[in-house]
Write a protein that holds these residues in place. Structure first.
Motif, PDB file in Angstrom:
ATOM      1  N   THR A 108     -51.712 -12.126  59.608  1.00 23.04           N
ATOM      2  CA  THR A 108     -51.226 -13.305  58.886  1.00 23.04           C
ATOM      3  C   THR A 108     -51.954 -13.361  57.553  1.00 23.04           C
ATOM      4  O   THR A 108     -53.152 -13.064  57.487  1.00 23.04           O
ATOM      5  CB  THR A 108     -51.566 -14.575  59.699  1.00 23.04           C
ATOM      6  N   CYS A 109     -51.249 -13.739  56.484  1.00 25.20           N
ATOM      7  CA  CYS A 109     -51.876 -13.832  55.166  1.00 25.20           C
ATOM      8  C   CYS A 109     -52.892 -14.968  55.169  1.00 25.20           C
ATOM      9  O   CYS A 109     -52.565 -16.105  55.516  1.00 25.20           O
ATOM     10  CB  CYS A 109     -50.822 -14.058  54.086  1.00 25.20           C
ATOM     11  N   ARG A 110     -54.126 -14.674  54.747  1.00 16.50           N
ATOM     12  CA  ARG A 110     -55.167 -15.696  54.762  1.00 16.50           C
ATOM     13  C   ARG A 110     -54.986 -16.714  53.634  1.00 16.50           C
ATOM     14  O   ARG A 110     -55.623 -17.755  53.631  1.00 16.50           O
ATOM     15  CB  ARG A 110     -56.559 -15.063  54.684  1.00 16.50           C
ATOM     16  N   LEU A 111     -54.123 -16.424  52.671  1.00 16.86           N
ATOM     17  CA  LEU A 111     -53.936 -17.351  51.557  1.00 16.86           C
ATOM     18  C   LEU A 111     -52.735 -18.285  51.749  1.00 16.86           C
ATOM     19  O   LEU A 111     -52.761 -19.425  51.339  1.00 16.86           O
ATOM     20  CB  LEU A 111     -53.796 -16.566  50.243  1.00 16.86           C
ATOM     21  N   CYS A 112     -51.639 -17.769  52.354  1.00 14.77           N
ATOM     22  CA  CYS A 112     -50.437 -18.625  52.455  1.00 14.77           C
ATOM     23  C   CYS A 112     -49.872 -18.699  53.867  1.00 14.77           C
ATOM     24  O   CYS A 112     -48.856 -19.357  54.085  1.00 14.77           O
ATOM     25  CB  CYS A 112     -49.363 -18.125  51.486  1.00 14.77           C
ATOM     26  N   ARG A 113     -50.507 -18.031  54.828  1.00 19.83           N
ATOM     27  CA  ARG A 113     -50.120 -18.028  56.244  1.00 19.83           C
ATOM     28  C   ARG A 113     -48.782 -17.328  56.522  1.00 19.83           C
ATOM     29  O   ARG A 113     -48.234 -17.424  57.614  1.00 19.83           O
ATOM     30  CB  ARG A 113     -50.072 -19.441  56.852  1.00 19.83           C
ATOM     31  N   ALA A 114     -48.180 -16.662  55.536  1.00 17.81           N
ATOM     32  CA  ALA A 114     -46.968 -15.860  55.793  1.00 17.81           C
ATOM     33  C   ALA A 114     -47.377 -14.588  56.549  1.00 17.81           C
ATOM     34  O   ALA A 114     -48.569 -14.316  56.729  1.00 17.81           O
ATOM     35  CB  ALA A 114     -46.300 -15.495  54.462  1.00 17.81           C
ATOM     36  N   ALA A 115     -46.394 -13.791  56.989  1.00 13.56           N
ATOM     37  CA  ALA A 115     -46.706 -12.541  57.691  1.00 13.56           C
ATOM     38  C   ALA A 115     -47.444 -11.594  56.748  1.00 13.56           C
ATOM     39  O   ALA A 115     -47.053 -11.442  55.587  1.00 13.56           O
ATOM     40  CB  ALA A 115     -45.409 -11.900  58.169  1.00 13.56           C
ATOM     41  N   GLY A 116     -48.519 -10.996  57.259  1.00 14.84           N
ATOM     42  CA  GLY A 116     -49.325 -10.092  56.429  1.00 14.84           C
ATOM     43  C   GLY A 116     -48.790  -8.673  56.443  1.00 14.84           C
ATOM     44  O   GLY A 116     -47.983  -8.313  57.306  1.00 14.84           O
ATOM     45  N   LEU A 117     -49.254  -7.869  55.493  1.00 16.55           N
ATOM     46  CA  LEU A 117     -48.939  -6.438  55.494  1.00 16.55           C
ATOM     47  C   LEU A 117     -49.630  -5.798  56.702  1.00 16.55           C
ATOM     48  O   LEU A 117     -50.626  -6.336  57.189  1.00 16.55           O
ATOM     49  CB  LEU A 117     -49.448  -5.808  54.191  1.00 16.55           C
ATOM     50  N   THR A 173     -46.845 -10.723  48.400  1.00 14.59           N
ATOM     51  CA  THR A 173     -46.885 -11.559  47.194  1.00 14.59           C
ATOM     52  C   THR A 173     -48.335 -11.901  46.834  1.00 14.59           C
ATOM     53  O   THR A 173     -48.750 -11.745  45.680  1.00 14.59           O
ATOM     54  CB  THR A 173     -46.084 -12.867  47.426  1.00 14.59           C
ATOM     55  N   CYS A 174     -49.102 -12.376  47.819  1.00 12.51           N
ATOM     56  CA  CYS A 174     -50.493 -12.757  47.530  1.00 12.51           C
ATOM     57  C   CYS A 174     -51.315 -11.532  47.136  1.00 12.51           C
ATOM     58  O   CYS A 174     -52.205 -11.624  46.277  1.00 12.51           O
ATOM     59  CB  CYS A 174     -51.122 -13.469  48.718  1.00 12.51           C
TER      60      CYS A 174
END
Ligand SMILES: [Zn+2]
Ligand SMILES: [Zn+2]
Length: 237
Positions: free
Chosen positions: A17-26, A34-35
């Motif tokens: 999970t993206c630590r900046l926006c909580r979207a699915a991470g790479l 994006t982040c």
């Protein structure tokens, strides 16, 4: 063998999970595309000291490096030292945040050449003095460099040590930093004709990296390069 399979299945079983926006991470990274793209990447910089340069002036070495001829043969910094990178580096250094060290290491490994022809013989995280190491419990440069060893680079944190306990470079004005680290390192492994890649978290004047490069070359290293997570501007205090 089993470890390799677990490693391959990890992103499927535990998607990040993206630590900046909580979207699915790479895959394997706590950041979404994006982040990741919006981090303060340095696009164009001096090849010897990594200071950011304006893209349109067509030079690859800054005037300071032309005048001073640094011992480092080349240096690359991934990011400018500003949010969120500055906070992440502080967390790694002072809050035992090894998950962030892993993330920074993955970003570094993602930008480091995988061509075996280009590979340095030795990857050396900038050593800490044993007093600082026992206070902190770990060397943040080594924690960041671990991702490179997972990519097959030869990590050798023992070929050089820091025998002089220096003041923190960040506490000193720019003019005093070179003297502070002079003769701070000693080499304990064979380096004749070898290429060395130094890894560190943050670079300000480059005094520490250049002193280490000078010591390694004196011991026979053929070429010394550096990769750092972030580069601050020259501070004239
Ligand atoms: Zn995101
Ligand atoms: Zn330069």
């Amino acid at each position: 063998m089993v470890y390799k399979w677990i490693k391959k299945l990890q992103p499927v079983l535990f998607p990040s999970t993206c630590r900046l926006c909580r979207a699915a991470g790479l895959p394997g990274l706590e950041l979404c595309p994006t982040c990741r793209a919006e981090l303060p990447w340095i696009a164009h910089s001096c090849t010897r000291c990594a200071i950011p340069l304006p893209r349109d002036i067509g030079i690859t070495i800054c005037f300071n490096c032309i005048n001073t001829q640094p011992s480092l043969d080349s240096c690359t910094a991934l990011f400018e030292y500003r949010p969120p990178i500055d906070r992440w580096i502080q967390d790694v250094k002072f809050a035992q945040d090894l998950a962030t060290a892993h993330l920074l290491g993955e970003l570094l490994a993602g930008k480091t050449a995988v061509d075996s022809q280009e590979r340095p013989a030795i990857v050396l995280p900038v050593p800490l003095h044993r007093k600082r190491l026992s206070e902190r419990g770990y060397n943040q440069a080594l924690e960041i460099a671990r991702s490179l060893s997972e990519k097959g680079y030869q990590l050798d944190p023992t070929c050089c040590r820091r025998h002089k306990a220096t003041s923190a470079q960040s506490d000193l004005p720019a003019g005093a930093r070179k003297g502070n680290v002079r003769n701070a390192f000693s080499v304990s492994g064979p380096l004749q004709g070898r290429r060395v890649l130094l890894i560190d978290d943050v670079m300000t004047t480059g005094a520490t990296l250049n002193e280490l490069a000078r010591t390694l070359k004196k011991a026979g290293a053929e070429r010394v390069e550096a990769r750092v997570i972030a580069r601050t501007g020259h501070k004239k205090r």
